[in-house]
Design an enzyme around this catalytic site. Structure first.
Site, PDB file in Angstrom:
ATOM      1  N   TYR A 117       0.841  -1.203   0.000  1.00  0.00           N
ATOM      2  CA  TYR A 117       0.000   0.000   0.000  1.00  0.00           C
ATOM      3  C   TYR A 117       0.878   1.257   0.000  1.00  0.00           C
ATOM      4  CZ  TYR A 117      -3.548   3.262   1.750  1.00  0.00           C
ATOM      5  OH  TYR A 117      -4.391   4.318   1.920  1.00  0.00           O
ATOM      6  N   ASP A 189       0.033  -7.902   6.079  1.00  0.00           N
ATOM      7  CA  ASP A 189      -1.126  -6.999   6.008  1.00  0.00           C
ATOM      8  C   ASP A 189      -2.234  -7.796   5.322  1.00  0.00           C
ATOM      9  OD1 ASP A 189      -3.035  -5.125   5.172  1.00  0.00           O
ATOM     10  OD2 ASP A 189      -1.557  -3.532   4.937  1.00  0.00           O
ATOM     11  N   LYS A 214     -11.617  -0.977   5.748  1.00  0.00           N
ATOM     12  CA  LYS A 214     -12.028  -1.679   4.536  1.00  0.00           C
ATOM     13  C   LYS A 214     -13.074  -2.752   4.857  1.00  0.00           C
ATOM     14  CE  LYS A 214      -8.763   1.030   3.097  1.00  0.00           C
ATOM     15  NZ  LYS A 214      -7.369   0.627   2.976  1.00  0.00           N
TER      16      LYS A 214
HETATM   17  C1  LIG Z   1      -6.080   1.245   3.279  1.00  0.00           C
HETATM   18  C2  LIG Z   1      -4.934   0.355   3.543  1.00  0.00           C
HETATM   19  C3  LIG Z   1      -3.995   0.655   4.540  1.00  0.00           C
HETATM   20  C4  LIG Z   1      -4.065   1.933   5.339  1.00  0.00           C
HETATM   21  O1  LIG Z   1      -5.201   1.964   6.144  1.00  0.00           O
HETATM   22  P1  LIG Z   1      -5.914   3.339   6.625  1.00  0.00           P
HETATM   23  O2  LIG Z   1      -7.056   2.815   7.435  1.00  0.00           O
HETATM   24  O3  LIG Z   1      -6.311   4.080   5.406  1.00  0.00           O
HETATM   25  O4  LIG Z   1      -4.900   4.081   7.439  1.00  0.00           O
HETATM   26  C5  LIG Z   1      -2.975  -0.253   4.763  1.00  0.00           C
HETATM   27  N1  LIG Z   1      -2.869  -1.391   4.033  1.00  0.00           N
HETATM   28  C6  LIG Z   1      -3.754  -1.704   3.066  1.00  0.00           C
HETATM   29  C7  LIG Z   1      -3.575  -2.974   2.302  1.00  0.00           C
HETATM   30  C8  LIG Z   1      -4.804  -0.853   2.783  1.00  0.00           C
HETATM   31  O5  LIG Z   1      -5.671  -1.168   1.808  1.00  0.00           O
END
Ligand SMILES: *Cc1c(COP(=O)(O)O)cnc(C)c1O
Length: 419
Positions: A117, A189, A214
């Protein structure tokens, strides 16, 4: 697919006599009736501090930066869904990344997936590198590249799978074996797959990071994050770092995340069902050059996806013919798919990575990484599949007429940078 989601829960709060299904734990884990009132749903404890019964004696809560009961319920439920012992809920996904990176010290070296990301890349390069922590970016599809990057200073390996926006996979177990052999902390992640479809701790990961913004909250109405682990020592360090640095989520956001979790299983099944339908539609469409979705047999890592995931998720990327003008005509003309960054909500979104999420990356590097100007990323929502397909179909018709036949001045696509 369902049997992969019935694994033993290690959380002490689980009923040890019976292994509860993932969907059941998402609704019940750490969410019993409130002991003081019988409230069915975990209350929003909107308070900054907790009164001591007497000097040296509290009820388990003292100050809400450290603990809050609504947050504890979310943390324990999230831990259970990853079959882990400990959860730490954070103010955002990047706050979660920060507290994990915060356990490192000057001189440490980290191996990172080259397509993580954009905000993670920015945090590592622009913030943590100033503290003399060094990062090497590798293609995590290739285990030899990961191994070759290991130095005596390497402490941690960090990756995403599937990746954004090209849905590339890393072999979770191969990296897990490597990390174990070299005594590295292995962080995954898991935002894209969610624990409903993929549980990296089972393949040797030590720490899971989530943007709960998400799929986990699932309704595009909060910013949140989480760190999950079964390693007590790492948990203590991460919890300490969070309390010391202070980026905690408010109780209302924790409540919304818990509310979202209750339908995670249901939503993920529907996201996937729609994503498969959309991917298959795109694959046979004449205006589409290429489709990236791990659930398609044409995906080069489809077999690996089947080995380590119990489903393929709701993200689909594809290349529309006609380059930038084709992409512009499509994204400016869809009606259900809204043009926005972010993903994982019930409402479908589409984005143009080259000018939006990945805009800070120089054009030639983008091309090298496969992020062409015709690339579109879909976050397929849970609307009716036929409506989503019809929306894309009429958008693609516009794209087909786009090159060389621009009647109106095209709307500018905003260059907004890594969010
Ligand atoms: C959106 C996202 C992040 C960051 O998260 P936020 O809630 O926007 O701070 C980190 N890793 C992935 C894979 C993401 O899609």
């Amino acid at each position: 697919m369902s049997d992969a989601n019935t694994n033993q829960c290690n959380n002490e709060q689980c009923n040890n006599d019976q292994v509860l299904d993932f969907a059941t734990r998402a609704i019940h884990e750490a969410q019993g009736p409130d002991p003081t009132t019988g409230a069915l749903i975990t209350p929003i404890f909107q308070t900054s501090t907790f009164v001591l019964e007497e000097l040296g004696k509290n009820k388990g809560y003292q100050y809400a930066r450290t603990h809050n009961p609504t947050r504890t319920a979310l943390e324990d439920c999230l831990a259970s869904l990853e079959n882990a012992k400990y959860g730490v809920a954070c103010a955002s996904g990047l706050a979660a990344v920060s507290v994990v990176a915060g356990i490192l010290k000057a001189g440490d070296h980290v191996i990172v997936g080259e397509d993580v990301y954009g905000g993670v890349y920015r945090l590592f390069e622009r913030v943590f590198s100033r503290y003399d922590i060094r990062f090497t970016y590798v293609n995590t599809r290739n285990i030899d590249e990961v191994e070759a990057a290991i130095t005596p200073a390497t402490r941690l390996v960090w990756l995403e799978t599937p990746t954004n926006p090209l849905l590339r996979l890393a072999d979770l177990k191969a990296v897990g074996d490597l990390a174990k052999a070299h005594n590295l902390i292995y962080v995954v992640d898991n935002t894209f797959a969610t624990p409903y479809f993929q549980r990296p701790l089972e393949f040797g990961a030590n720490v899971i990071v989530h943007s709960t913004t998400k799929y986990l909250s699932g309704h595009s109405d909060i910013i949140g994050g989480a760190v999950i682990t079964s390693d007590e020592e790492l948990y203590e360090q991460i919890k300490f770092t969070q309390n010391a640095t202070g980026a905690v989520p408010g109780p209302f956001d924790c409540y919304l995340a818990l509310r979202g979790l209750k339908t995670l299983a249901l939503r993920m099944r529907e996201h996937e069902r729609n994503a498969i339908a959309v991917a298959q539609f795109l694959e046979q469409h004449g205006q589409v050059q290429e489709v990236y979705y791990p659930g398609l047999t044409s995906h080069p890592q489809h077999d690996l996806a089947k080995r380590q995931m119990s489903g393929f998720g709701g993200m689909v990327s594809f290349v529309v013919k006609g380059g930038l003008e084709g992409a512009r005509a499509l994204v400016n003309n869809t009606r259900l798919f809204q043009l926005a960054e972010s993903l994982g909500g019930v409402k479908s979104l589409l984005c143009h990575p080259s000018s939006m999420t990945h805009a800070p990356i120089p054009r030639d590097v983008q091309e090298h990484c496969g992020i062409t100007e015709g690339l579109i990323r879909l976050s397929v929502g849970i609307e009716g599949a036929s409506d989503l397909i019809a929306d894309l179909e009429q958008g693609l018709d516009k794209a087909a007429k786009a090159p060389g036949s621009i009647k109106a001045e095209p709307k500018a696509v905003a260059l907004v940078g890594a969010r």
